[in-house]
Design a protein around this motif. Structure first.
Motif, PDB file in Angstrom:
ATOM      1  N   THR A  31     100.130  21.398   4.276  1.00 21.43           N
ATOM      2  CA  THR A  31     101.530  21.689   3.952  1.00 21.43           C
ATOM      3  C   THR A  31     102.153  20.526   3.178  1.00 21.43           C
ATOM      4  O   THR A  31     101.682  19.384   3.257  1.00 21.43           O
ATOM      5  CB  THR A  31     102.353  21.968   5.225  1.00 21.43           C
ATOM      6  OG1 THR A  31     102.244  20.838   6.091  1.00 21.43           O
ATOM      7  CG2 THR A  31     101.855  23.202   5.942  1.00 21.43           C
ATOM      8  N   ALA A  37      98.096  27.075   2.327  1.00 22.11           N
ATOM      9  CA  ALA A  37      99.112  26.078   1.980  1.00 22.11           C
ATOM     10  C   ALA A  37      98.567  25.181   0.869  1.00 22.11           C
ATOM     11  O   ALA A  37      97.710  24.330   1.110  1.00 22.11           O
ATOM     12  CB  ALA A  37      99.462  25.250   3.226  1.00 22.11           C
ATOM     13  N   SER A  55     105.520  24.796   2.718  1.00 20.65           N
ATOM     14  CA  SER A  55     105.942  23.836   3.748  1.00 20.65           C
ATOM     15  C   SER A  55     105.518  24.286   5.151  1.00 20.65           C
ATOM     16  O   SER A  55     105.118  25.435   5.366  1.00 20.65           O
ATOM     17  CB  SER A  55     107.468  23.726   3.718  1.00 20.65           C
ATOM     18  OG  SER A  55     108.021  24.959   4.132  1.00 20.65           O
ATOM     19  N   THR A  56     105.679  23.369   6.099  1.00 20.79           N
ATOM     20  CA  THR A  56     105.334  23.673   7.494  1.00 20.79           C
ATOM     21  C   THR A  56     106.236  24.778   8.042  1.00 20.79           C
ATOM     22  O   THR A  56     105.766  25.668   8.762  1.00 20.79           O
ATOM     23  CB  THR A  56     105.489  22.400   8.352  1.00 20.79           C
ATOM     24  OG1 THR A  56     104.638  21.409   7.805  1.00 20.79           O
ATOM     25  CG2 THR A  56     105.133  22.644   9.801  1.00 20.79           C
ATOM     26  N   LEU A  65     104.974  28.025   6.793  1.00 17.19           N
ATOM     27  CA  LEU A  65     103.710  28.363   7.463  1.00 17.19           C
ATOM     28  C   LEU A  65     103.999  28.869   8.878  1.00 17.19           C
ATOM     29  O   LEU A  65     103.428  29.867   9.333  1.00 17.19           O
ATOM     30  CB  LEU A  65     102.800  27.126   7.496  1.00 17.19           C
ATOM     31  CG  LEU A  65     101.481  27.265   8.249  1.00 17.19           C
ATOM     32  CD1 LEU A  65     100.597  28.347   7.635  1.00 17.19           C
ATOM     33  CD2 LEU A  65     100.711  25.939   8.268  1.00 17.19           C
TER      34      LEU A  65
END
Ligand code: CTP
Length: 417
Positions: free
Chosen positions: A200, A238, A255-256, A259
């Motif tokens: 990420t 990612a 991005s996290t 995700l």
């Protein structure tokens, strides 16, 4: 290895425009030590002629059961194959194969083959989605054939949608994977799996980010092998720039937080979830709208906020959202690998944790991997060293073992009711 020891692949070619891509697949198969016998349909020869198939395969090419009858080709070709791969598999071929028709050499071959059979469909989206085609696909899958979902993208003419033939290199990977496993090739049929891959990125400003070295290779190997074993695969990618695996649905994220949202949605109804992505633990508190300029002087320290721990969250919410789901984590460690892994396994609470050592050229971006697979209730499984595909197969073997046990428990419960 002598020529006769090489795996014998029958490449059935259907009458679709994607036949032109199959010339490249044929070349790759022969260059990677496979003997290939091409069996085109009469319509396939309208797209790509017999001399092309004969020259690229170095073998005679026949279409009709009445050619070379003394060699009984309608039986021999299928019987002697280690793998039959049909690409492009048109709606017509899928229908004929599902119905068991035998009106040309390819359909006869499909009925006589006892080896694994892969269909790589390619057609317009409407034809693929038609209930008749979907029924035929379901029938073929229920008989053990591997029917790959077509890729999404540009079709003939200006249309785009699901229906493209996957790229030759990814079809070659599927063929190799199936040949490696032989008769047990579709043991994940009927299972749905979700895999995260890559690394990420957390934006600092529109041009900069905090990221990591993950190439996504291990996650992609997991997706490729699961699809080749018949699973329905969703790959949440990612920031990966690798060829798309054949037969896999890909959801790109950056991005996290993205995700995390996608995993929460996609995990519903999945038999297994594998978190192979390297996830940024922190993100900049403020993501500047314009580029931070050098003339503004050295930046003040970037304030960071903690990201959600996706794996932890998947485990925490499992009971209420997906009780039987198998959850697999990955851990990259630079030192005290197994001890750190054990502590992480306890902290995260997943069923399997694949721990590998990284740094000094190990694991990131390489084709090989080495790992210990930890679980809370079974001995450690060592994967000493080898291609990421082999590690992926080992992970799926362990996942499949757990899924089969939970099926058995369910059946036991049913029969005791
Ligand atoms: N993971 C996650 N969400 C995070 C961090 C990690 O889901 N915010 C997942 C990874 O995908 C992996 C596992 O947790 O499957 C372990 O990741 P790792 O980075 O090794 O663990 P951390 O918890 O971040 O621990 P540390 O970085 O301190 O080693």
């Amino acid at each position: 290895m002598s020529d006769t020891q090489l795996p014998q692949v029958v490449l059935g070619v259907g009458g679709g425009i994607a036949a032109y891509k199959v010339c490249e697949l044929l070349r790759r198969l022969t260059e990677s030590d496979h003997r290939v016998r091409v069996v085109p349909t009469a319509d396939a020869l309208r797209f790509v002629g017999e001399p092309t198939w004969a020259a690229l395969s170095g073998q005679p090419v026949v279409t009709d059961v009445w050619d070379g009858v003394h060699e009984v080709p309608h039986v021999r070709i299928g019987q002697s194959a280690d793998l039959v791969l049909v690409a492009p598999a048109t709606a017509n071929i899928l229908a004929k194969a599902a119905a068991g028709l035998a009106d040309d050499l390819l359909t006869n071959t499909l009925l006589t083959a006892r080896c694994p059979v892969i269909f790589a469909p390619a057609m317009h989206t409407e034809m693929w989605e038609h209930p008749a085609t979907q029924n035929n696909v379901a029938t073929l899958r229920s008989r053990g054939a591997l029917v790959l979902d077509p890729a999404v993208g540009r079709l003939t003419g200006v249309d785009t949608g699901r229906g493209r033939l996957p790229e030759p290199e990814s079809l070659l990977e599927v063929a190799r994977s199936v040949l490696r496993r032989g008769a047990t090739s579709t043991d994940l049929a009927g299972r749905r799996v979700v895999i995260s891959a890559g690394g990420t990125r957390e934006a600092i400003d529109p041009v900069r980010f905090i990221g990591n070295h993950s190439s996504g290779r291990q996650g992609y190997a997991l997706a490729r092998t699961a699809a080749a074993r018949g699973a329905e695969v969703t790959l949440v990618a990612a920031n990966v720039s690798l060829p798309e695996p054949a037969g896999v649905r890909i959801i790109p994220v950056v991005s996290t937080e993205e995700l995390s949202e996608v995993m929460a949605t996609e995990r519903v109804g999945a038999d297994a979830v594998v978190m192979a992505a390297a996830v940024a633990d922190f993100r900049p508190v403020s993501d500047a709208e314009s580029k931070i300029k050098k003339t503004e002087g050295p930046p003040t320290p970037i304030a960071l906020a903690e990201n959600p721990d996706i794996l932890l969250e998947l485990v925490r919410t499992r009971a209420q959202r997906a009780p039987e789901q198998i959850i697999v984590g990955f851990a990259a460690e630079t030192d005290n690998v197994v001890a750190n892994g054990q502590a992480k396994l306890e902290r995260k609470g997943c069923d399997l944790l694949v721990v590998n050592q990284v740094g000094q050229g190990r694991a990131f971006g390489t084709k090989d991997n080495q790992a210990s697979i930890l679980s809370p209730d079974r001995p450690v499984v060592e994967f000493s060293h080898g291609p990421k595909e082999n590690l992926a197969d080992q992970v799926w073997d362990l996942v499949q073992e757990r899924l089969a046990e939970s099926d058995e428990q369910d059946m036991g419960l049913d029969s005791s009711r």
